[in-house]
Design an enzyme around this catalytic site. Structure first.
Site, PDB file in Angstrom:
ATOM      1  N   GLU B  54    -107.459 -28.244  14.646  1.00 25.23           N
ATOM      2  CA  GLU B  54    -108.163 -27.840  13.881  1.00 25.23           C
ATOM      3  C   GLU B  54    -108.138 -29.056  12.721  1.00 25.23           C
ATOM      4  OE1 GLU B  54    -108.108 -22.994  13.062  1.00 25.23           O
ATOM      5  OE2 GLU B  54    -108.951 -24.166  11.147  1.00 25.23           O
ATOM      6  N   ASP B  65    -112.054 -21.827   0.103  1.00 23.46           N
ATOM      7  CA  ASP B  65    -110.615 -22.895  -0.139  1.00 23.46           C
ATOM      8  C   ASP B  65    -109.750 -22.814  -1.367  1.00 23.46           C
ATOM      9  OD1 ASP B  65    -109.995 -23.566   2.542  1.00 23.46           O
ATOM     10  OD2 ASP B  65    -112.044 -24.618   2.089  1.00 23.46           O
ATOM     11  N   TYR B 180    -111.640 -16.343  14.772  1.00 22.36           N
ATOM     12  CA  TYR B 180    -110.983 -16.027  13.973  1.00 22.36           C
ATOM     13  C   TYR B 180    -110.654 -15.142  13.121  1.00 22.36           C
ATOM     14  CZ  TYR B 180    -108.349 -19.837  10.135  1.00 22.36           C
ATOM     15  OH  TYR B 180    -107.766 -19.921   9.391  1.00 22.36           O
TER      16      TYR B 180
END
Lengths: 403, 284
Positions: B54, B65, B180
């Site tokens: 990734e 994040d 995911y």
């Protein structure tokens, strides 16, 4: 209006105003946003909620705010007849509390016990801390470290009201970074936390919900000007950061073709310097903080930090409904520099005995440009959306005075 | 468009299944701390045991994040990284490696700014196999994932602990390549994964899809990777690798000599953990 062509019908069921708006958020947040949307749709059609909101607006905020004929300013500028919608007289000193009150009532209905918010100038932070104190809810405010420095009186107010102020150092430490951090907090605290967004930005339903709560400004102004003048105003003027005070004033008039509307963005040091916050004037469409809208960005789609002497206008985006109103041509957007805003700040203080916040000083600077070009019969209504107490240090520094 | 390189993701999962093991997916930010160093890391990942790569497309406002990836994005942007350069890195990587799948991960605005239709064509040409766009939920996904699907790039969707049954089917409608699963409610690199809860969640998701499932957002150590690998088809590690980059910088930001060795060393140890994990029964 023939009912087909309305400017007040948006957004669609997915939160889009034309190509703008929407819900561009991480999957973790989607269920929360859908929950807010459901809860708001229920509340909106519940008379008990409407009554409660109206009660607090009247008894706690002090609404309706006056519509004031600024006679000396009108004479001084020698043209259009100027009215101020005095939202700076609200409890906590700005229009922000209209929205925080509406949303805190919603958060209570949803059973949330912890409130988070972002703030730039600190006005939304203070308004949020205020309603959290009023209802006894835990409150955490994310504020950019740079803004904490330039808005220290508001930081102290928030703390006094029992809120925790969390400094944000990521990015440039301003409003957009505070919003990122609040979103990160929300992702990590999905059960008990309500995110109380301060402007008409963010993912659907926030732009619509905040607009609806702020529309009390325009609804009152409409009644008041009809009572004072027997007719609608010719021109509305309001400043635009995220755009909540402007949409609040404009929205109830959008379907009146005779009413012209002007949003005033912050040109900072000047559009040509690149140091400004005029996303509608000099930005292009992009996706940030959950919606598609005009943004300040570079060629690679990285968000640029803006500059304005008014911390409340210092945001690289704008509410998606404004983007749509810009493209459709219904509202005109112009910009005003720091220098022009400071001149208007001084003019208003000396002519009307009202010290405006630096944000509406931008709107006023445009009024000062516009009014002399218009006939005396022209009714010009400006939203004086905040008072300048919080800005005295910034203003003193600008004028070279040591406090 | 040639068929060479199609289905790299599916083929890689199939081959791991044949080997009776789970996989390791490594996340690094493209251009962190600079283009040259980042390229060297990228080239050495497959030999160190990364099954799928990734590559983060740095963005100024990475809302999902934590501090580690925020800092890495800023380092990369300061060093001049752009989306065009990131595609250039993939093309350079592909000259020597035609097999390791590459998934680009990031936020929508740089792609929107590039133009979604032009982007997917250029990404395919460069050798990109999949896309993860954090702030593009199914509700807004058509404008990117329809053109992506047309050129044969997989749209990899995120499922989270807050994704209920109704949303899950909506998410899975768009899922290609693999799913995911975000193992925590929180931003990257901030909490530790709970392998037992992950197993329960995966059992639930597998009732709705035959796609492989990768698990990420809370895996830092060899032990955690091994624990997740017992139930997941792959474990994703990002912030821990980025942390290794950050620790190997001088105070002025220049990389110390062993930076790449350290990152690659951590990848080897994580890969070992994943490969040690007891084999999960056939999932279909």
């Amino acid at each position: 209006m023939d009912g087909v062509n309305t400017y007040r019908g948006g957004p669609d069921e997915r939160g889009h105003f034309g190509i703008y708006g929407g819900r561009f958020v991480a999957e973790t947040l989607m269920p929360l946003i859908l929950e807010v949307e459901r809860a708001y749709a229920e509340a909106r059609s519940d008379e008990a909620f409407t009554r409660e909101f109206a009660y607090y607006l009247h008894h706690y905020v002090g609404r309706p705010s006056p519509l004031y004929y600024a006679q000396r300013l009108t004479e001084r500028l020698g043209g259009a007849k100027i009215y101020f919608k005095r939202d700076e007289l609200n409890h906590t000193g700005a229009h922000k509390i209209n929205n925080t009150l509406g949303q805190i009532l919603l958060a209570r209905r949803m059973g949330k016990t912890r409130i988070i918010a972002e703030t730039g100038a600190g006005q939304h932070g203070v308004a949020t801390a205020t309603v959290c104190a009023l209802f006894g809810l835990a409150c955490e405010i994310y504020m950019g470290a740079t803004d904490i420095e330039r808005q220290s009186p508001n930081v102290f107010r928030m703390k006094l009201l029992g809120a925790q102020v969390r400094p944000v150092t990521s990015g440039h430490g301003t409003l957009k970074d505070a919003m990122n951090e609040a979103l990160r907090d929300w992702v990590a605290n999905v059960e008990d936390t309500y995110y109380l967004i301060g402007t008409v930005a963010g993912p659907h339903p926030y732009p619509t919900m905040v607009r609806d709560f702020q529309s009390v400004i325009g609804s009152e102004a409409r009644e008041q000007i009809l009572a004072a003048e027997g007719r609608l105003p010719d021109t509305l003027v309001a400043c635009i950061g995220g755009g909540s005070n402007a949409i609040g004033l404009f929205h109830p008039f959008l379907d009146e073709p005779s009413v012209r509307m002007i949003g005033v963005e912050a040109a900072g040091y000047g559009i040509q310097t690149g140091e400004h916050c005029a996303s509608l004037t000099a930005g292009r469409p992009g996706v940030l903080h959950g919606n598609r809208t005009y943004l300040l960005q570079d060629n690679d789609g990285q968000i640029k930090d803006g500059h304005s002497i008014a911390a409340g206008l210092d945001y690289p985006g704008v509410g998606p409904e404004h983007s749509w109103l810009r493209d459709s041509g219904r509202v005109t957007y112009v910009s005003v520099t720091d220098e022009e805003a400071m001149a208007a700040f001084e003019l208003c203080s000396r002519t009307e005995g009202i010290i405006p916040a630096l944000e509406p000083a931008h709107a006023l600077a445009h009024v000062a440009r516009l009014a002399p070009t218009l006939p005396q019969s022209h009714l010009l209504l400006m939203n004086l959306c905040g008072r300048g107490d919080k800005d005295v240090f910034t203003a003193a520094r600008h004028f070279g005075i040591d406090l | 468009m040639s068929n060479f390189g199609d289905q790299r993701i599916a083929r890689r999962f199939a081959s791991m299944r044949q080997q009776g093991r789970s996989g390791l997916i490594t996340f690094v930010t493209a251009g962190d701390p600079d283009l040259g160093t980042s390229m060297e890391i990228l080239r050495r990942l497959p030999a160190a045991g990364a099954d799928i790569i990734e590559l983060g497309m740095p963005f100024s406002d990475p809302m999902a994040d934590g501090p580690a990836i925020q800092a890495s994005s800023q380092r990369a942007l300061r060093a001049g990284q752009t989306l065009r350069r990131t595609l250039g890195m993939v093309a350079a990587f592909r000259q020597a490696d035609g097999e390791t799948p590459i998934v680009l991960m990031g936020y929508y605005n740089p792609i929107y700014s590039y133009g979604p239709a032009a982007f997917v064509v250029d990404a395919k040409k460069a050798g990109v196999d999949g896309l993860i766009v954090v702030d593009l939920p199914p509700e807004e996904a058509d404008e990117l994932f329809m053109p992506a699907s047309a050129v044969g790039i997989d749209s990899i969707m995120l499922a989270t602990p807050t994704t209920d049954e109704a949303r899950l089917s909506r998410v899975l409608d768009y899922a290609r390549g693999f799913v995911y699963y975000v193992s925590i409610t929180g931003v990257t690199g901030t909490q530790a994964v709970d392998a037992e809860r992950v197993e329960t969640a995966l059992t639930r998701i597998r009732r709705h899809t035959e796609l492989p499932i990768a698990v990420g957002f809370g895996i830092r150590t060899q032990e955690q990777a091994a624990a997740v690998a017992t139930s997941a088809d792959a474990a994703v590690v990002g912030s821990a690798l980025i942390g290794e980059v950050a620790r190997s910088l001088e105070s002025d930001g220049t990389p110390q000599r062993p930076l790449v060795d350290r990152v690659v060393g951590l990848v080897s140890s994580l890969a070992q953990g994943v490969r040690m994990a007891p084999v999960r029964g056939p999932s279909v």
